[in-house]
Design an enzyme around this catalytic site. Sequence first.
Site, PDB file in Angstrom:
ATOM      1  N   CYS A 127      19.420  59.924   2.360  1.00  0.00           N
ATOM      2  CA  CYS A 127      20.854  60.020   2.061  1.00  0.00           C
ATOM      3  C   CYS A 127      21.216  59.991   0.583  1.00  0.00           C
ATOM      4  O   CYS A 127      22.149  60.688   0.185  1.00  0.00           O
ATOM      5  CB  CYS A 127      21.664  59.046   2.893  1.00  0.00           C
ATOM      6  SG  CYS A 127      21.239  57.356   2.671  1.00  0.00           S
ATOM      7  N   ARG A 133      11.461  58.289 -10.464  1.00  0.00           N
ATOM      8  CA  ARG A 133      10.576  59.022  -9.547  1.00  0.00           C
ATOM      9  C   ARG A 133      10.149  58.129  -8.394  1.00  0.00           C
ATOM     10  O   ARG A 133       8.995  58.135  -7.959  1.00  0.00           O
ATOM     11  CB  ARG A 133       9.372  59.622 -10.278  1.00  0.00           C
ATOM     12  CG  ARG A 133       8.764  60.807  -9.499  1.00  0.00           C
ATOM     13  CD  ARG A 133       7.444  61.306 -10.089  1.00  0.00           C
ATOM     14  NE  ARG A 133       7.558  61.740 -11.432  1.00  0.00           N
ATOM     15  CZ  ARG A 133       6.703  61.371 -12.423  1.00  0.00           C
ATOM     16  NH1 ARG A 133       5.679  60.596 -12.163  1.00  0.00           N
ATOM     17  NH2 ARG A 133       6.892  61.800 -13.643  1.00  0.00           N
ATOM     18  N   SER A 134      11.125  57.363  -7.881  1.00  0.00           N
ATOM     19  CA  SER A 134      10.828  56.530  -6.721  1.00  0.00           C
ATOM     20  C   SER A 134      10.596  57.425  -5.513  1.00  0.00           C
ATOM     21  O   SER A 134      11.035  58.574  -5.473  1.00  0.00           O
ATOM     22  CB  SER A 134      12.000  55.586  -6.447  1.00  0.00           C
ATOM     23  OG  SER A 134      13.109  56.325  -5.985  1.00  0.00           O
ATOM     24  N   ASP A 167       9.380  59.257 -15.384  1.00  0.00           N
ATOM     25  CA  ASP A 167       9.305  57.814 -15.176  1.00  0.00           C
ATOM     26  C   ASP A 167       8.400  57.205 -16.233  1.00  0.00           C
ATOM     27  O   ASP A 167       7.943  57.921 -17.136  1.00  0.00           O
ATOM     28  CB  ASP A 167       8.915  57.440 -13.736  1.00  0.00           C
ATOM     29  CG  ASP A 167       7.432  57.570 -13.449  1.00  0.00           C
ATOM     30  OD1 ASP A 167       6.674  57.984 -14.347  1.00  0.00           O
ATOM     31  OD2 ASP A 167       7.034  57.247 -12.330  1.00  0.00           O
ATOM     32  N   PHE A 203      22.966  57.449 -10.595  1.00  0.00           N
ATOM     33  CA  PHE A 203      22.963  56.851  -9.252  1.00  0.00           C
ATOM     34  C   PHE A 203      22.498  55.406  -9.241  1.00  0.00           C
ATOM     35  O   PHE A 203      22.461  54.767  -8.186  1.00  0.00           O
ATOM     36  CB  PHE A 203      22.192  57.710  -8.249  1.00  0.00           C
ATOM     37  CG  PHE A 203      20.700  57.783  -8.442  1.00  0.00           C
ATOM     38  CD1 PHE A 203      19.868  56.775  -7.961  1.00  0.00           C
ATOM     39  CD2 PHE A 203      20.128  58.864  -9.086  1.00  0.00           C
ATOM     40  CE1 PHE A 203      18.486  56.853  -8.136  1.00  0.00           C
ATOM     41  CE2 PHE A 203      18.747  58.944  -9.260  1.00  0.00           C
ATOM     42  CZ  PHE A 203      17.926  57.927  -8.789  1.00  0.00           C
TER      43      PHE A 203
END
Lengths: 310, 310
Positions: A146, A181-182, A204, A266
């Site tokens: 999401c 870059r999770s 990252d 975000f």
Amino acid sequence: MSSSNPGRTILASTIAKKYVQEVQDDVSKLGRSPKLVGFLANTDPAAQMYADWTGKTAESLGFTYELRVVNKEELEEAIINANEDDKVDGIMVYFPVFGDRQDQYLQQVVSLEKDVEGLNHKYIQNMYHNVRFLDSEEHQKSILPCTPLAIVKILEYLGVYNTLLAYGNRLYGKQIVVVNRSEIVGRPLAALLANDGATVYSVDITGIQKFTRGEGLKLSRHKVEDVDLTLEQVSQNADVIVTGVPSATYKFPNEFVKDGAVVVNFSSEKNFNANVKEKASLYVPMIGKVTIAMLLRNLLRLVNNKTSEV
Amino acid sequence: MSSSNPGRTILASTIAKKYVQEVQDDVSKLGRSPKLVGFLANTDPAAQMYADWTGKTAESLGFTYELRVVNKEELEEAIINANEDDKVDGIMVYFPVFGDRQDQYLQQVVSLEKDVEGLNHKYIQNMYHNVRFLDSEEHQKSILPCTPLAIVKILEYLGVYNTLLAYGNRLYGKQIVVVNRSEIVGRPLAALLANDGATVYSVDITGIQKFTRGEGLKLSRHKVEDVDLTLEQVSQNADVIVTGVPSATYKFPNEFVKDGAVVVNFSSEKNFNANVKEKASLYVPMIGKVTIAMLLRNLLRLVNNKTSEV
């Protein structure tokens, strides 16, 4: 609007409006109130706030929302109970709980049929490979994670997607920097944007990778290469900069932002300096309300998938 | 054996012997040579050595082994090809590739039916919950992660398990320290040992957790609590110390080892000082050969599961 500060702030609530309306209409058509259960097992105030927002929004649109506050050691069993409870349509977990790999384990405990966040391995693998349905008859839609989905919708709203181009090419020629870059946001987002035609630099602390839509691959998926470039180098031509650094002190350097760039944050922390609009044309400081709209949209898809089972 | 240094070193090859024989017998009964494919996508010399050993052992026991050296960016597609290839019975990946969560993603790409390492979410979740079969008819065995399983077999060999007690109680009263809480070894191992009745202190850089077999839970599984104790405190009464710290400089402090303790190192680095046998009664410096035997044993179970499908 002054000439020294031409940029505009666009609020997530403005962008979310259309999706909120769509979700509300779909719930009323459904004729029952789908139930979402959120699990809170940490004491992170950002998670608590996000849980409150989710609950308020869900209830206001006709959903039933229940927040279950549990001890982290009891979380796995609590999720399994909710998996088995026919009255629960969707489940979400407010991470981090243990942090790192154990959280990834817990996320996989949520059953595929109730995973509103779209973080089940099956959904993530489908996303990476552009597989849009769970079944070969194409009745059951695969769920997209999401937060990355919310960012895509935000970029559509901001006109970054060119609607004159065919689907899959609508970001053609666009250069995008994603600072994060999770496995739950940054990497899936880079892949989604690359699948739509963009050149994405994924940043990252370990380095910078370039995501593009691969060519000639049997699997329709993006291509990833390590690149030996600095943040400044990849940012100077970036049409879009997306940040998600969970740190109160991290600030994306204003001087790396190209004049007219679109910038979206975000993280629950402010990753851009207050004066970013001296450079950026459009600035989205928070995205939570769009993410919640996507979460509820995913919940409706899950409800629909259940009734579409063959 | 001198009085100043009473401890004995027990080699993995000695412990593996019984399982190697068992595996060899089972392959010859099978009447065909099951095929294991290993994927190497890093340049870690320890991984290369482990791959060589796996290949040699597998071939010598009647298996077919193929090492596929691939670019890390091509690894996912290569795994998917092997998943779809009927000639491949088992798949393993030499980690780390990207490190951290992305490796966990890749591990889940290996299909359940070919996962000889037992790292699929389904297998790990079954292990945590003491679920031993995949199907309700109990024809298809759930696979245990091979390194934790190897350590259990080593502790059985060393007499840590009390065979006079009933299964599930054979570590009753034992105190065990595990220095490593990774999702692929340390945490599953702590759970397996706790499920057999031990009190396990799981140590990593974030702190110490105590694993015990929970009581009165609906799910038959272990219980975990954070504890405010030091490594010295949890070690001083430890009957067994198991280490897995991937660092050439880390050494478990000799002075924390209880006289007569059993010590096992599963890191590819030497985590104990050379003089650990001044304290420890039994010392297993490396475990690779037992792990490989478990890997091949798992492969035979997968082959058997395939023929047991209903």
